[in-house]
Design an enzyme around this catalytic site. Sequence first.
Site, short mmCIF file in Angstrom:
data_model
loop_
_atom_site.label_atom_id
_atom_site.label_comp_id
_atom_site.label_asym_id
_atom_site.label_seq_id
_atom_site.Cartn_x
_atom_site.Cartn_y
_atom_site.Cartn_z
N LYS A 22 -21.88 -14.02 -12.19
CA LYS A 22 -22.85 -13.69 -11.13
C LYS A 22 -24.27 -13.74 -11.68
CE LYS A 22 -23.79 -9.26 -10.21
NZ LYS A 22 -25.21 -8.84 -10.24
N ASN A 23 -24.48 -13.10 -12.84
CA ASN A 23 -25.85 -12.97 -13.35
C ASN A 23 -26.38 -14.24 -13.97
OD1 ASN A 23 -25.86 -10.45 -12.35
ND2 ASN A 23 -25.63 -9.40 -14.31
N CYS A 123 -33.28 0.34 -6.56
CA CYS A 123 -31.88 0.39 -6.13
C CYS A 123 -31.28 1.67 -6.72
CB CYS A 123 -31.14 -0.86 -6.60
SG CYS A 123 -30.83 -0.82 -8.35
N ARG A 128 -36.57 -0.13 -10.85
CA ARG A 128 -36.54 -1.58 -11.09
C ARG A 128 -37.90 -2.26 -10.83
NH1 ARG A 128 -30.97 -2.95 -10.46
NH2 ARG A 128 -31.40 -4.89 -11.54
N ASP A 313 -24.26 -3.09 -18.34
CA ASP A 313 -23.36 -3.41 -17.22
C ASP A 313 -21.91 -3.08 -17.54
OD1 ASP A 313 -25.12 -6.41 -16.09
OD2 ASP A 313 -25.54 -4.26 -15.92
N ARG A 405 -20.27 -7.61 -4.16
CA ARG A 405 -21.44 -8.31 -4.68
C ARG A 405 -21.16 -8.93 -6.04
NH1 ARG A 405 -26.86 -4.99 -4.25
NH2 ARG A 405 -27.50 -7.01 -5.03
C1 EPZ Z 1 -30.43 -7.94 -15.07
O1 EPZ Z 1 -31.21 -7.11 -14.25
C2 EPZ Z 1 -29.03 -7.93 -14.45
N1 EPZ Z 1 -29.09 -8.47 -13.09
C3 EPZ Z 1 -28.50 -6.50 -14.41
O2 EPZ Z 1 -27.16 -6.55 -13.91
C4 EPZ Z 1 -28.47 -5.97 -15.84
O3 EPZ Z 1 -28.05 -4.62 -15.81
C5 EPZ Z 1 -29.87 -6.06 -16.47
O4 EPZ Z 1 -30.34 -7.43 -16.40
C6 EPZ Z 1 -29.87 -5.64 -17.94
O5 EPZ Z 1 -28.96 -6.41 -18.66
C7 EPZ Z 1 -29.12 -9.82 -12.92
O6 EPZ Z 1 -29.11 -10.58 -13.88
C8 EPZ Z 1 -29.16 -10.31 -11.50
P1 EPZ Z 1 -34.10 -6.08 -16.81
P2 EPZ Z 1 -32.83 -7.08 -14.47
O7 EPZ Z 1 -35.33 -6.72 -16.28
O8 EPZ Z 1 -33.30 -8.42 -14.85
C9 EPZ Z 1 -37.24 -2.53 -16.89
C10 EPZ Z 1 -25.34 -5.93 -12.58
O9 EPZ Z 1 -24.70 -4.87 -12.51
N2 EPZ Z 1 -38.18 -3.49 -16.31
O10 EPZ Z 1 -33.52 -6.59 -18.10
O11 EPZ Z 1 -33.43 -6.41 -13.29
C11 EPZ Z 1 -36.12 -2.18 -15.92
O12 EPZ Z 1 -36.50 -1.15 -15.04
C12 EPZ Z 1 -26.84 -5.88 -12.69
O13 EPZ Z 1 -24.84 -7.08 -12.60
C13 EPZ Z 1 -39.51 -3.14 -16.18
O14 EPZ Z 1 -39.91 -2.03 -16.53
O15 EPZ Z 1 -32.95 -6.11 -15.72
C14 EPZ Z 1 -35.02 -1.75 -16.86
O16 EPZ Z 1 -35.24 -0.40 -17.22
C15 EPZ Z 1 -27.38 -4.45 -12.63
N3 EPZ Z 1 -40.38 -4.04 -15.64
C16 EPZ Z 1 -35.23 -2.63 -18.09
O17 EPZ Z 1 -36.57 -3.13 -18.00
C17 EPZ Z 1 -39.99 -5.29 -15.24
O18 EPZ Z 1 -40.83 -6.08 -14.78
C18 EPZ Z 1 -34.29 -3.83 -18.15
O19 EPZ Z 1 -34.38 -4.51 -16.91
C19 EPZ Z 1 -38.62 -5.63 -15.38
C20 EPZ Z 1 -37.74 -4.73 -15.92
#
Ligand code: EPZ
Length: 427
Positions: A22-23, A123, A128, A313, A405
């Site tokens: 998915k990701n 969410c 996020r 995850d 999802r």
């Molecule tokens: C991706 O989300 C995945 N989703 C998530 O999977 C996964 O948990 C996450 O990466 C971490 O591995 C998809 O790929 C669609 P991040 P993403 O940006 O990209 C902070 C699932 O269950 N952050 O790596 O949103 C954020 O709040 C889902 O399949 C900022 O502060 O994750 C978090 O604390 C859930 N500012 C940390 O970084 C930003 O601009 C990591 O988030 C972006 C992120």
Amino acid sequence: MDKILVRSGNALKGKIPISGAKNSALTLLPCALLTDEPLTLRNLPRLADIDGFQHLLNQFGISTMIAGSRPEDFGRVMTLSATRLTSTVAPYELVRKMRASILVLGPMLARAGEATVSLPGGCAIGNRPIDLHLKALEAIGAEIEMAAGYVKAVAPKGRLTGGTYTFPVVSVGATENVVMAAVLANGTSEIKNAAREPEIVDLCNLLVAMGASIEGIGTSDLIIHGKDRLHGATYRVMSDRIEAGSYACAAAITGGDVELVGAKMSEMDATVEALRAAGVIVDETADGIRVAANGKLQALTLETAPYPGFATDMQAQFMAMLCMADGASVLTETIFENRYMHVSELNRMGADVETKGRTAIVRGVEKLTGAPVMATDLRASMSLVIAGLVAEGETEVSRLYHLDRGYERLEEKLQLVGADIERVGAE
Ligand code: EPZ
């Protein structure tokens, strides 16, 4: 509303086919924006999020064609053609349902010189933010403004310039966005402290197949030489390492012996290491990974971290499995601020989990008891199904839209290995 009923008793035995990731799919789909030639993606999982993303791309004027696949097949083939775009706006009513929609920002900006995307909002697992997405795009030449809940990005003179950006923290989505934007920039970009998840490697491999020039794939230091245009490609989505890890926990908690067909050990080192530390047998096979457990599970100390660390995850699914381990496990969630929504539901099933901020203490119990439980997010809902597989009596999991999802035909896959599980419609 559909519900899933799961009853304990059977050790899972047999083969589970692992679907496309998915990701990865959610970042490969928007790459269709980067060329006016057809992009064909194979092994796309049948998931609500993929359908949602397809609908979003359609409303930009992108045609999407699903190649014939039999109902019993897992996965689909989709050909996307962005010959001509009719819109550069991703509206709130679509983005609010699926926060991964933010991943159209970079490629749309690269293709059209502008993009307007609704702010995705938070969410269940955290607020996020997308500040890192925006800072990275600005570093390669984008001008960004926020108005009325929307992000509007523009490339002055119609094309991004390229540039250098060092991420202060690792962000999967922000890395994906800036990489998809940089491949068409009029210059070279260097992205430091980039995310290294296998899904990023899958994205870079697709972009190279489309004619992009990327150095350092798989490392945290990416150098991207922008091209004037990219061409179409046919590409197979990688297998879903999180789905595979989820079913590994299901096999382990039931004392089963399951082959995860299509799973790749090399993408799951931290998960495999944790399973083995818990006393689970994990072996590579010709077709995937064999997971077998034959007795008590050992307690673990785990801390989530960006790849190649232990995946956030996988945290909820391991927590469910460790509810039945000998002794107390200590889990620390370092990525998201609110990813313990499954704890209260597991405790209602007789688990003994105590959270203190980002740390959870999971004390193993002799048994869990089935109960009606409610999912709150994708991985939390899977943890409740995993617990339900060994909980005495029947567990009823509602709010299945979370599960749908991220898990393709979950109950069918678990039925393949003998689980007593069924999906029932609302009375
Ligand atoms: C991706 O989300 C995945 N989703 C998530 O999977 C996964 O948990 C996450 O990466 C971490 O591995 C998809 O790929 C669609 P991040 P993403 O940006 O990209 C902070 C699932 O269950 N952050 O790596 O949103 C954020 O709040 C889902 O399949 C900022 O502060 O994750 C978090 O604390 C859930 N500012 C940390 O970084 C930003 O601009 C990591 O988030 C972006 C992120």
